[in-house]
Design a protein around this motif. Structure first.
Motif, PDB file in Angstrom:
ATOM      1  N   UNK A 195      -6.476 -12.459   6.940  1.00 34.77           N
ATOM      2  CA  UNK A 195      -6.923 -11.349   6.100  1.00 34.77           C
ATOM      3  C   UNK A 195      -6.013 -11.170   4.898  1.00 34.77           C
ATOM      4  N   UNK A 227      -5.990 -11.691   0.597  1.00 37.77           N
ATOM      5  CA  UNK A 227      -6.807 -11.837  -0.617  1.00 37.77           C
ATOM      6  C   UNK A 227      -5.908 -12.061  -1.823  1.00 37.77           C
ATOM      7  N   UNK A 255      -5.830 -11.765  -6.175  1.00 34.67           N
ATOM      8  CA  UNK A 255      -6.437 -11.177  -7.356  1.00 34.67           C
ATOM      9  C   UNK A 255      -5.717 -11.685  -8.602  1.00 34.67           C
ATOM     10  N   UNK A 299      -7.896  -5.598 -11.718  1.00 29.57           N
ATOM     11  CA  UNK A 299      -7.778  -6.849 -10.969  1.00 29.57           C
ATOM     12  C   UNK A 299      -9.147  -7.454 -10.675  1.00 29.57           C
ATOM     13  N   UNK A 342     -11.052 -10.227  -8.040  1.00 32.38           N
ATOM     14  CA  UNK A 342     -10.909 -10.958  -6.779  1.00 32.38           C
ATOM     15  C   UNK A 342     -11.172 -12.449  -6.979  1.00 32.38           C
ATOM     16  N   UNK A 364     -10.762 -14.595  -0.968  1.00 37.05           N
ATOM     17  CA  UNK A 364     -10.734 -13.636   0.128  1.00 37.05           C
ATOM     18  C   UNK A 364     -10.621 -14.384   1.451  1.00 37.05           C
ATOM     19  N   UNK A 365     -10.163 -13.676   2.449  1.00 33.09           N
ATOM     20  CA  UNK A 365      -9.955 -14.268   3.771  1.00 33.09           C
ATOM     21  C   UNK A 365      -9.180 -15.580   3.675  1.00 33.09           C
ATOM     22  N   UNK A 406      -1.827 -11.161  -7.774  1.00 35.52           N
ATOM     23  CA  UNK A 406      -1.401 -10.327  -6.645  1.00 35.52           C
ATOM     24  C   UNK A 406      -2.053 -10.820  -5.358  1.00 35.52           C
ATOM     25  N   UNK A 442      -2.899  -9.485  -1.378  1.00 30.52           N
ATOM     26  CA  UNK A 442      -3.172  -8.198  -0.724  1.00 30.52           C
ATOM     27  C   UNK A 442      -3.576  -8.479   0.715  1.00 30.52           C
ATOM     28  N   UNK A 489      -5.527  -7.528   3.965  1.00 27.74           N
ATOM     29  CA  UNK A 489      -6.696  -6.738   4.330  1.00 27.74           C
ATOM     30  C   UNK A 489      -6.776  -6.495   5.814  1.00 27.74           C
ATOM     31  N   UNK A 549      -4.123  -0.848   7.551  1.00 29.62           N
ATOM     32  CA  UNK A 549      -3.719   0.170   6.590  1.00 29.62           C
ATOM     33  C   UNK A 549      -2.215   0.172   6.445  1.00 29.62           C
ATOM     34  N   UNK A 550      -1.656   0.290   5.228  1.00 31.36           N
ATOM     35  CA  UNK A 550      -2.298   0.662   3.975  1.00 31.36           C
ATOM     36  C   UNK A 550      -2.680  -0.489   3.061  1.00 31.36           C
ATOM     37  N   UNK A 551      -3.092  -1.632   3.601  1.00 28.37           N
ATOM     38  CA  UNK A 551      -3.656  -2.753   2.828  1.00 28.37           C
ATOM     39  C   UNK A 551      -2.795  -3.098   1.615  1.00 28.37           C
ATOM     40  N   UNK A 598      -0.390  -4.537  -1.297  1.00 26.21           N
ATOM     41  CA  UNK A 598      -0.381  -5.609  -2.277  1.00 26.21           C
ATOM     42  C   UNK A 598       1.026  -6.185  -2.409  1.00 26.21           C
ATOM     43  N   UNK A 655       4.033  -7.783  -4.892  1.00 25.90           N
ATOM     44  CA  UNK A 655       4.594  -7.198  -6.116  1.00 25.90           C
ATOM     45  C   UNK A 655       4.087  -7.886  -7.378  1.00 25.90           C
TER      46      UNK A 655
END
Lengths: 107, 120
Positions: free
Chosen positions: A32, A34, A36, A44, A46, A49-50, A87, A89, A91, A94-96, A98, A100
């Protein structure tokens, strides 16, 4: 919270270069993850993903890999429009968070 | 084509409440999760929270005591309220849609962002 660490923080490269950016999670996030791209003054966008799935409309020179805690974004042949900040991230939970960011600049 | 548009005041006084709305077009808000994300000038991205059309919400623990996200399905929009703001809340605020296709949280559509400055 899961911490996301990208490296390098900045990178200079030339058009046509192959570039790899890494992202490490502080604990396993399965796939999970991602990626960007962000250009100045823009939201940003995408790319991946995954961990390895290319978002619709994203050029095939972008690819992603990894699972667990270690991930990479590769651009196979840099184009002028690829100079931006990237970036990662997570997924997974929480809090998902990112990463730096990695600023990719023209050499 | 899905489009998101943030709206609200660009300037908020310290200790007051920041209120923003995201209007969604091209998709029904009655599906997917809808998030707010912010980015202080020159810095990285921070997820604030999300809502589902049913009203289910979840928030970043670092902001949870000050944040409320609500949804209005009749207007196809969702909103952010952040109370007791300080200069540290100055940021570009984005609304975004969770793609909901991978099993994780990933943001495929974003608004253009709105810069909110906290200053007296």
């Amino acid at each position: 919270d899961i911490q996301m660490t990208q490296s390098p923080s900045s990178l200079s490269a030339s058009v046509g270069d192959r570039v790899t950016i890494t992202c490490r999670a502080s604990q396993s996030i399965s796939v999970y993850l991602n990626w960007y791209q962000q250009k100045p003054g823009k939201a940003p966008h995408l790319l991946i993903y995954a961990a390895s799935y290319l978002q619709n409309g994203v050029p095939s020179r972008f690819s992603g890999s990894g699972s667990g805690t270690d991930f990479t974004l590769t651009i196979s042949s840099l184009q002028p429009e690829d100079f931006a900040t990237y970036y990662c991230q997570e997924g997974y939970s929480m809090p998902y968070t990112f990463g730096q960011g990695t600023k990719l600049e023209i050499k | 084509q899905v489009q998101l548009q943030e709206s609200g005041p660009a300037l908020v006084k310290p200790s007051e409440t920041l209120s923003l709305t995201c209007t969604v077009s091209g998709d029904s808000i009655g599906s997917d999760y809808w998030s707010w994300i912010r980015q202080p000038p020159g810095k990285g991205l921070e997820w604030i929270g999300y809502t589902y059309y049913s009203g289910t919400t979840d928030y970043n623990p670092s902001l949870k005591s000050r944040v409320t996200i609500s949804v209005d399905t009749s207007r196809n929009e969702f909103s952010l309220r952040l109370t007791s703001v300080t200069a540290a809340d100055t940021a570009v605020y984005y609304c975004a849609r969770d793609m909901s296709s991978s099993g994780g949280i990933d943001f495929d559509y974003w608004g253009q962002g709105i810069l909110v400055t906290v200053s007296s």
